[in-house]
Design a protein around this motif. Structure first.
Motif, mmCIF file in Angstrom:
data_model
loop_
_atom_site.group_PDB
_atom_site.id
_atom_site.type_symbol
_atom_site.label_atom_id
_atom_site.label_comp_id
_atom_site.label_asym_id
_atom_site.label_seq_id
_atom_site.Cartn_x
_atom_site.Cartn_y
_atom_site.Cartn_z
ATOM 1 N N PHE A 38 0.802 -1.216 0.000
ATOM 2 C CA PHE A 38 0.000 0.000 0.000
ATOM 3 C C PHE A 38 0.843 1.278 0.000
ATOM 4 C CE2 PHE A 38 -4.030 -2.025 2.032
ATOM 5 C CZ PHE A 38 -4.314 -2.595 0.806
ATOM 6 N N THR A 39 1.956 1.246 0.705
ATOM 7 C CA THR A 39 2.692 2.492 0.913
ATOM 8 C C THR A 39 3.767 2.787 -0.130
ATOM 9 O OG1 THR A 39 4.258 1.374 2.399
ATOM 10 C CG2 THR A 39 2.311 2.398 3.397
ATOM 11 N N MET A 72 1.639 8.130 -10.956
ATOM 12 C CA MET A 72 2.000 7.076 -10.008
ATOM 13 C C MET A 72 0.895 6.040 -9.843
ATOM 14 S SD MET A 72 4.778 6.339 -8.500
ATOM 15 C CE MET A 72 5.585 7.931 -8.641
ATOM 16 N N ILE A 73 -0.330 6.374 -10.239
ATOM 17 C CA ILE A 73 -1.422 5.387 -10.192
ATOM 18 C C ILE A 73 -1.085 4.203 -11.090
ATOM 19 C CG2 ILE A 73 -3.853 4.996 -10.732
ATOM 20 C CD1 ILE A 73 -4.344 7.936 -10.038
ATOM 21 N N ALA A 74 -0.537 4.506 -12.275
ATOM 22 C CA ALA A 74 -0.154 3.431 -13.196
ATOM 23 C C ALA A 74 0.939 2.561 -12.589
ATOM 24 C CB ALA A 74 0.312 4.024 -14.524
ATOM 25 N N TYR A 75 1.878 3.182 -11.892
ATOM 26 C CA TYR A 75 2.937 2.407 -11.252
ATOM 27 C C TYR A 75 2.368 1.472 -10.186
ATOM 28 C CZ TYR A 75 6.598 1.112 -8.034
ATOM 29 O OH TYR A 75 7.409 0.383 -7.214
ATOM 30 N N GLY A 76 1.445 1.981 -9.379
ATOM 31 C CA GLY A 76 0.854 1.160 -8.333
ATOM 32 C C GLY A 76 0.147 -0.057 -8.886
ATOM 33 N N ILE A 77 -0.596 0.141 -9.969
ATOM 34 C CA ILE A 77 -1.310 -0.986 -10.584
ATOM 35 C C ILE A 77 -0.324 -2.006 -11.142
ATOM 36 C CG2 ILE A 77 -2.834 -1.659 -12.487
ATOM 37 C CD1 ILE A 77 -4.307 0.982 -12.088
ATOM 38 N N LEU A 78 0.684 -1.531 -11.846
ATOM 39 C CA LEU A 78 1.648 -2.451 -12.448
ATOM 40 C C LEU A 78 2.415 -3.228 -11.381
ATOM 41 C CD1 LEU A 78 3.062 -3.495 -15.025
ATOM 42 C CD2 LEU A 78 4.750 -1.682 -14.698
ATOM 43 N N SER A 79 2.882 -2.536 -10.345
ATOM 44 C CA SER A 79 3.687 -3.216 -9.324
ATOM 45 C C SER A 79 2.874 -4.269 -8.585
ATOM 46 C CB SER A 79 4.267 -2.204 -8.334
ATOM 47 O OG SER A 79 3.239 -1.545 -7.621
ATOM 48 N N THR A 80 1.600 -3.981 -8.326
ATOM 49 C CA THR A 80 0.763 -4.949 -7.616
ATOM 50 C C THR A 80 0.310 -6.074 -8.540
ATOM 51 O OG1 THR A 80 -0.043 -3.252 -6.106
ATOM 52 C CG2 THR A 80 -1.356 -5.260 -6.279
ATOM 53 N N ALA A 81 -0.224 -5.707 -9.702
ATOM 54 C CA ALA A 81 -0.812 -6.705 -10.594
ATOM 55 C C ALA A 81 0.240 -7.595 -11.237
ATOM 56 C CB ALA A 81 -1.643 -6.013 -11.677
ATOM 57 N N VAL A 121 -9.024 -4.882 -5.366
ATOM 58 C CA VAL A 121 -9.170 -4.355 -4.008
ATOM 59 C C VAL A 121 -7.888 -3.669 -3.539
ATOM 60 C CG1 VAL A 121 -9.525 -5.001 -1.589
ATOM 61 C CG2 VAL A 121 -10.952 -6.006 -3.375
ATOM 62 N N THR A 122 -6.749 -4.330 -3.728
ATOM 63 C CA THR A 122 -5.495 -3.768 -3.228
ATOM 64 C C THR A 122 -5.100 -2.499 -3.977
ATOM 65 O OG1 THR A 122 -4.274 -5.297 -4.661
ATOM 66 C CG2 THR A 122 -4.612 -5.960 -2.383
ATOM 67 N N THR A 123 -5.286 -2.476 -5.291
ATOM 68 C CA THR A 123 -4.924 -1.272 -6.039
ATOM 69 C C THR A 123 -5.884 -0.123 -5.764
ATOM 70 O OG1 THR A 123 -6.101 -2.165 -7.977
ATOM 71 C CG2 THR A 123 -3.713 -2.441 -7.912
ATOM 72 N N ALA A 124 -7.150 -0.424 -5.480
ATOM 73 C CA ALA A 124 -8.085 0.643 -5.123
ATOM 74 C C ALA A 124 -7.625 1.340 -3.844
ATOM 75 C CB ALA A 124 -9.490 0.075 -4.941
ATOM 76 N N ALA A 125 -7.157 0.548 -2.873
ATOM 77 C CA ALA A 125 -6.643 1.137 -1.633
ATOM 78 C C ALA A 125 -5.360 1.927 -1.899
ATOM 79 C CB ALA A 125 -6.397 0.044 -0.604
ATOM 80 N N GLU A 126 -4.491 1.396 -2.748
ATOM 81 C CA GLU A 126 -3.255 2.100 -3.107
ATOM 82 C C GLU A 126 -3.558 3.446 -3.749
ATOM 83 O OE1 GLU A 126 -0.119 -1.481 -4.213
ATOM 84 O OE2 GLU A 126 -1.040 -0.290 -5.768
ATOM 85 N N ILE A 127 -4.497 3.439 -4.688
ATOM 86 C CA ILE A 127 -4.837 4.663 -5.404
ATOM 87 C C ILE A 127 -5.414 5.702 -4.453
ATOM 88 C CG2 ILE A 127 -6.411 5.649 -7.121
ATOM 89 C CD1 ILE A 127 -6.058 3.004 -8.699
ATOM 90 N N ALA A 128 -6.242 5.260 -3.522
ATOM 91 C CA ALA A 128 -6.807 6.187 -2.543
ATOM 92 C C ALA A 128 -5.704 6.852 -1.733
ATOM 93 C CB ALA A 128 -7.775 5.451 -1.620
ATOM 94 N N LEU A 129 -4.681 6.071 -1.353
ATOM 95 C CA LEU A 129 -3.564 6.630 -0.582
ATOM 96 C C LEU A 129 -2.738 7.587 -1.433
ATOM 97 C CD1 LEU A 129 -2.001 6.698 2.057
ATOM 98 C CD2 LEU A 129 -0.730 4.664 1.298
ATOM 99 N N VAL A 130 -2.457 7.209 -2.673
ATOM 100 C CA VAL A 130 -1.686 8.078 -3.567
ATOM 101 C C VAL A 130 -2.420 9.401 -3.802
ATOM 102 C CG1 VAL A 130 -0.898 8.358 -5.957
ATOM 103 C CG2 VAL A 130 -0.399 6.238 -4.725
ATOM 104 N N LEU A 131 -3.713 9.322 -4.073
ATOM 105 C CA LEU A 131 -4.485 10.540 -4.298
ATOM 106 C C LEU A 131 -4.554 11.384 -3.027
ATOM 107 C CD1 LEU A 131 -7.427 9.266 -6.540
ATOM 108 C CD2 LEU A 131 -5.408 10.564 -7.230
ATOM 109 N N GLY A 132 -4.637 10.722 -1.881
ATOM 110 C CA GLY A 132 -4.646 11.459 -0.625
ATOM 111 C C GLY A 132 -3.360 12.255 -0.439
#
Length: 274
Positions: A38-39, A72-81, A121-132
């Motif tokens: 997430f972080t 960075m949203i794209a990075y979060g999705i790629l790293s997790t998925a 689920v995990t990327t949705a939480a990641e994106i929420a944190l990044v946008l925050g």
């Protein structure tokens, strides 16, 4: 005597949804993995954002850090998925989890559905944190138009599906869980740079841009920038526009190709013991 009819097996979709719920529960039990997953994108955003926290030339009111926040949203999705799922499947195969599942009604397609649910689920939480972080630290403005959130919705869905399926497919090339991170990190890191996630894609050599255009990450980053940045920043893209139609076409094609490859290369058993 009246013959007893066997109860019909659950459908593939139902099995996949059930598997997905189990995957999510198991993931959240691993506290260290949850925190790291997430972080990491938010941490990278903070580092890059503070280093390059300056106004964007020619676009008053927009900073380079805000561009990083959208990209960075794209990075979060790629790293997790791609990375996390690829490593997780290699581990499941090596410790015999997949072999045991093979003896149950769970099909390969149901297993894939479960993995896609986990990444959603995990990327949705990641994106929420990044946008925050982007909103609180770097003054990123969230869109108020419904159309931008619709664009975000289909971008998110196509990006997660495409990257997850290719993470599953590439996991077949990994010899062991220990080597998975080393094998998968290289393409992930390379794609971030050539796709304009960590650097301005318009400043990259033409050959790099052409290579990046074949892969989904370039289009993912471009799409998410179109959602969270002003429309005039489309001029910063290689084509000078957001190209939503082409983004949808490329990501859709990668979803189809990823599904074919994932089903064709998926193995229940460790090839060293099969």
């Amino acid at each position: 005597m009246t013959a007893t009819l066997a109860a019909p097996l659950p459908s593939t979709l139902r099995l996949g949804l059930s598997r997905g719920r189990l995957e999510i529960r198991q993931f959240f039990r691993e506290k260290d993995a949850v925190i790291f997953t997430f972080t990491l994108p938010a941490f990278l955003l903070l580092m890059l954002g503070f280093i390059f926290d300056e106004p964007l030339n020619g676009f008053p009111g927009t900073t380079v850090s805000q561009i990083f926040a959208a990209s960075m949203i794209a990075y979060g999705i790629l790293s997790t998925a791609f990375l996390s799922i690829g490593t997780g499947i290699a581990s499941d195969r090596e410790d015999g989890t997949l072999k045991r599942l093979h003896g149950t009604p769970v099909t390969a397609t149901a297993y894939l559905i479960g993995k896609v649910m986990l990444v959603m689920v995990t990327t949705a939480a990641e994106i929420a944190l990044v946008l925050g972080v982007g909103v609180v630290v770097f003054d990123l403005e969230l869109p108020t138009e419904a159309g931008r959130w619709v664009t975000f919705g289909w971008l998110f869905a196509l990006s997660v599906i495409a990257c997850t399926l290719f993470g599953i497919a590439v996991s077949a090339l990994v010899r062991s869980a220990k080597s998975a991170a080393a094998v998968l990190n290289l393409p992930v890191l390379a794609l971030q740079f050539v796709s304009g996630i960590f650097v301005d894609i318009a400043s990259l050599p033409e050959t790099m841009v052409k290579i990046a255009s074949v892969f989904p990450v370039k289009w993912m980053g471009q799409g998410f920038r179109s959602v969270f940045l002003p429309d005039e920043l489309a001029a910063q893209e290689v084509a000078g526009q957001w190209e939503h139609g082409r983004i949808a076409l490329v990501l859709g094609a990668w979803c189809v190709a990823g599904l074919v490859l994932a089903l064709a290369t998926f193995r229940w058993n460790d090839r060293r013991t099969a």
